[in-house]
Design a protein around this motif. Sequence first.
Motif, mmCIF file in Angstrom:
data_model
loop_
_atom_site.group_PDB
_atom_site.id
_atom_site.type_symbol
_atom_site.label_atom_id
_atom_site.label_comp_id
_atom_site.label_asym_id
_atom_site.label_seq_id
_atom_site.Cartn_x
_atom_site.Cartn_y
_atom_site.Cartn_z
ATOM 1 N N ALA A 158 -2.222 10.617 -1.555
ATOM 2 C CA ALA A 158 -3.107 9.869 -2.446
ATOM 3 C C ALA A 158 -4.428 10.600 -2.576
ATOM 4 C CB ALA A 158 -3.347 8.456 -1.906
ATOM 5 N N VAL A 159 -5.153 10.265 -3.643
ATOM 6 C CA VAL A 159 -6.508 10.786 -3.859
ATOM 7 C C VAL A 159 -7.473 9.636 -3.667
ATOM 8 C CG1 VAL A 159 -8.091 11.833 -5.509
ATOM 9 C CG2 VAL A 159 -5.700 12.545 -5.474
ATOM 10 N N TYR A 160 -8.487 9.828 -2.809
ATOM 11 C CA TYR A 160 -9.349 8.713 -2.441
ATOM 12 C C TYR A 160 -10.718 9.209 -1.967
ATOM 13 C CZ TYR A 160 -8.079 10.088 2.317
ATOM 14 O OH TYR A 160 -7.894 10.800 3.479
ATOM 15 N N ILE A 161 -11.618 8.265 -1.752
ATOM 16 C CA ILE A 161 -12.906 8.562 -1.119
ATOM 17 C C ILE A 161 -13.148 7.558 0.007
ATOM 18 C CG2 ILE A 161 -14.071 9.714 -3.032
ATOM 19 C CD1 ILE A 161 -15.343 7.009 -3.768
ATOM 20 N N ASN A 162 -13.916 7.991 0.999
ATOM 21 C CA ASN A 162 -14.351 7.101 2.083
ATOM 22 C C ASN A 162 -15.829 6.758 1.975
ATOM 23 O OD1 ASN A 162 -11.967 6.665 3.625
ATOM 24 N ND2 ASN A 162 -12.110 8.783 4.374
ATOM 25 N N GLU A 163 -16.525 7.389 1.009
ATOM 26 C CA GLU A 163 -17.941 7.118 0.801
ATOM 27 C C GLU A 163 -18.331 7.550 -0.607
ATOM 28 O OE1 GLU A 163 -20.588 9.758 3.054
ATOM 29 O OE2 GLU A 163 -18.811 10.940 3.596
ATOM 30 N N LYS B 196 -10.965 13.186 -1.479
ATOM 31 C CA LYS B 196 -9.982 13.658 -0.516
ATOM 32 C C LYS B 196 -8.570 13.545 -1.090
ATOM 33 C CE LYS B 196 -12.759 12.194 3.474
ATOM 34 N NZ LYS B 196 -13.035 13.554 3.985
ATOM 35 N N PHE B 197 -7.716 14.474 -0.682
ATOM 36 C CA PHE B 197 -6.289 14.393 -0.980
ATOM 37 C C PHE B 197 -5.529 14.728 0.291
ATOM 38 C CE2 PHE B 197 -2.337 16.718 -1.764
ATOM 39 C CZ PHE B 197 -1.608 15.753 -2.453
ATOM 40 N N LYS C 67 -2.740 16.653 -6.481
ATOM 41 C CA LYS C 67 -3.631 17.355 -5.549
ATOM 42 C C LYS C 67 -4.805 18.041 -6.246
ATOM 43 C CE LYS C 67 -0.760 21.537 -5.537
ATOM 44 N NZ LYS C 67 -1.695 22.362 -6.319
ATOM 45 N N ASP C 68 -4.687 18.213 -7.570
ATOM 46 C CA ASP C 68 -5.721 18.919 -8.333
ATOM 47 C C ASP C 68 -6.651 17.971 -9.083
ATOM 48 O OD1 ASP C 68 -4.712 21.422 -7.549
ATOM 49 O OD2 ASP C 68 -3.217 21.381 -9.151
ATOM 50 N N TYR C 69 -6.753 16.737 -8.630
ATOM 51 C CA TYR C 69 -7.610 15.774 -9.339
ATOM 52 C C TYR C 69 -9.065 16.232 -9.407
ATOM 53 C CZ TYR C 69 -10.487 11.737 -10.340
ATOM 54 O OH TYR C 69 -11.437 10.905 -10.877
ATOM 55 N N VAL C 70 -9.549 16.897 -8.377
ATOM 56 C CA VAL C 70 -10.945 17.369 -8.415
ATOM 57 C C VAL C 70 -11.162 18.283 -9.620
ATOM 58 C CG1 VAL C 70 -12.685 18.780 -7.255
ATOM 59 C CG2 VAL C 70 -11.376 17.109 -5.946
ATOM 60 N N ASP C 71 -10.221 19.187 -9.862
ATOM 61 C CA ASP C 71 -10.342 20.069 -11.035
ATOM 62 C C ASP C 71 -10.323 19.251 -12.319
ATOM 63 O OD1 ASP C 71 -10.366 22.304 -9.398
ATOM 64 O OD2 ASP C 71 -8.200 22.605 -9.541
ATOM 65 N N ALA C 72 -9.456 18.249 -12.360
ATOM 66 C CA ALA C 72 -9.328 17.422 -13.560
ATOM 67 C C ALA C 72 -10.621 16.678 -13.864
ATOM 68 C CB ALA C 72 -8.179 16.429 -13.389
ATOM 69 N N LEU D 89 -2.262 12.770 -14.508
ATOM 70 C CA LEU D 89 -1.837 13.303 -13.227
ATOM 71 C C LEU D 89 -0.336 13.138 -13.061
ATOM 72 C CD1 LEU D 89 -4.529 11.959 -10.719
ATOM 73 C CD2 LEU D 89 -4.295 14.297 -11.585
ATOM 74 N N LYS D 90 0.325 14.181 -12.568
ATOM 75 C CA LYS D 90 1.741 14.106 -12.204
ATOM 76 C C LYS D 90 1.812 13.820 -10.707
ATOM 77 C CE LYS D 90 6.109 16.684 -12.517
ATOM 78 N NZ LYS D 90 6.823 15.597 -13.231
ATOM 79 N N ILE D 91 2.520 12.772 -10.355
ATOM 80 C CA ILE D 91 2.579 12.334 -8.971
ATOM 81 C C ILE D 91 3.774 13.001 -8.282
ATOM 82 C CG2 ILE D 91 2.594 10.340 -7.440
ATOM 83 C CD1 ILE D 91 0.266 10.353 -9.447
ATOM 84 N N PRO D 92 3.568 13.594 -7.092
ATOM 85 C CA PRO D 92 4.694 14.244 -6.398
ATOM 86 C C PRO D 92 5.757 13.226 -5.991
ATOM 87 C CG PRO D 92 2.780 14.107 -4.952
ATOM 88 C CD PRO D 92 2.316 13.667 -6.310
ATOM 89 N N GLN D 93 7.009 13.627 -6.116
ATOM 90 C CA GLN D 93 8.120 12.724 -5.789
ATOM 91 C C GLN D 93 8.706 13.041 -4.402
ATOM 92 O OE1 GLN D 93 8.878 10.113 -8.097
ATOM 93 N NE2 GLN D 93 6.896 10.958 -8.738
#
Length: 340
Positions: free
Chosen positions: A13-18, A26-27, A316-321, A336-340
């Motif tokens: 998953a792509v997320y933040i803690n702050e 984070k990924f 995993k490349d959401y930051v670039d996006a 985003l394409k989600i890994p299977q």
Amino acid sequence: MSNSKQLPSTQSAVYINEIGEFDKIKFDSSIPVPKIESSNDIIIKNYYAGINFIEAYFRKGIYPINKFPYVFGREASGEVVAVGNEVSNLKIGDKIAYLSPGTFAQYTKITTNDYKYIKLPSNSTDEDLKIFGSLFLQGLTALTFINEAYKVKPNDYVLVWAAAGGVGKILTQLISQIGANVIAIASTDEKLKLAKDYGAKYLINSTTDNIEEKVKEITNGKGVDATFDSVGKDTFEISLNSLKRKGAFVSYGNSSGPVTPFPLSKLTPKNIILLRPSLNGYIATPEEWEHYSQELLKLYESKKLKFDTFKTYDLKDYVDATKDLEGRKTHGKLTLKIPQ
């Protein structure tokens, strides 16, 4: 209690803690996979998730986050992999498209009470899943805004900011089809050409043109009937000055930051109507969701609404996006394409 496929215990998953900038994103594979906890729960294995500017607002603290870790995402398409015992309208293996927080992950849990989903045909292709995983948030935003925030009429003059962006492209198409005159604003000639292809009648380059002067010229000094402004702070005064008497100011984005507080008396000289709508306020009941989601589907399936994805990124490349999106390097929809 439930019917389900065997699911892993954790997921990517792509997320933040702050709250913060790009470096806080984070990924990894440490986020727990949701479990069926009530008889109305549904767990979806995601295939595609649409990228929207709203995630930047949450990351920067413009919109509040109630709980960390905060998993990004607002919409997706995927396959039902688990259902509670009282879920009767979906079964394991069904393909769906839906709106929900937390879709930048391999699995998301919703409930039948959420109701903001549609069942897709069993023979849906990968391209179908990509489209429907990205269509609804921006498509429904545009559709509800032109019907409820400001009811666009034939022959209106309407200012559309970021006209080559995700919502902007759809607004331009829908407003033009009503018979109104779209004045498209974008930052490059390339983006303006796209807006013209989507139906814009007049074009303004925000980098090189004096927007207010151009609006006066186009409208013979009267101003526009409405402005759909997704930019926020940097464009507030321009939008306000470009409106005609009794015009409508629809402010729905903060790409340059939130609008600076101002006295309400600013609206008085021209009796301006100011709105700050959200999509959820217009699809707050199952009946509203059914009405607008079906209308959007009809527009797309009849080819009255063109919708495609500008670029697809791996999860995993959401930051670039989001760097590309926030840096105004894109037009239209990112997915985003989600890994299977």
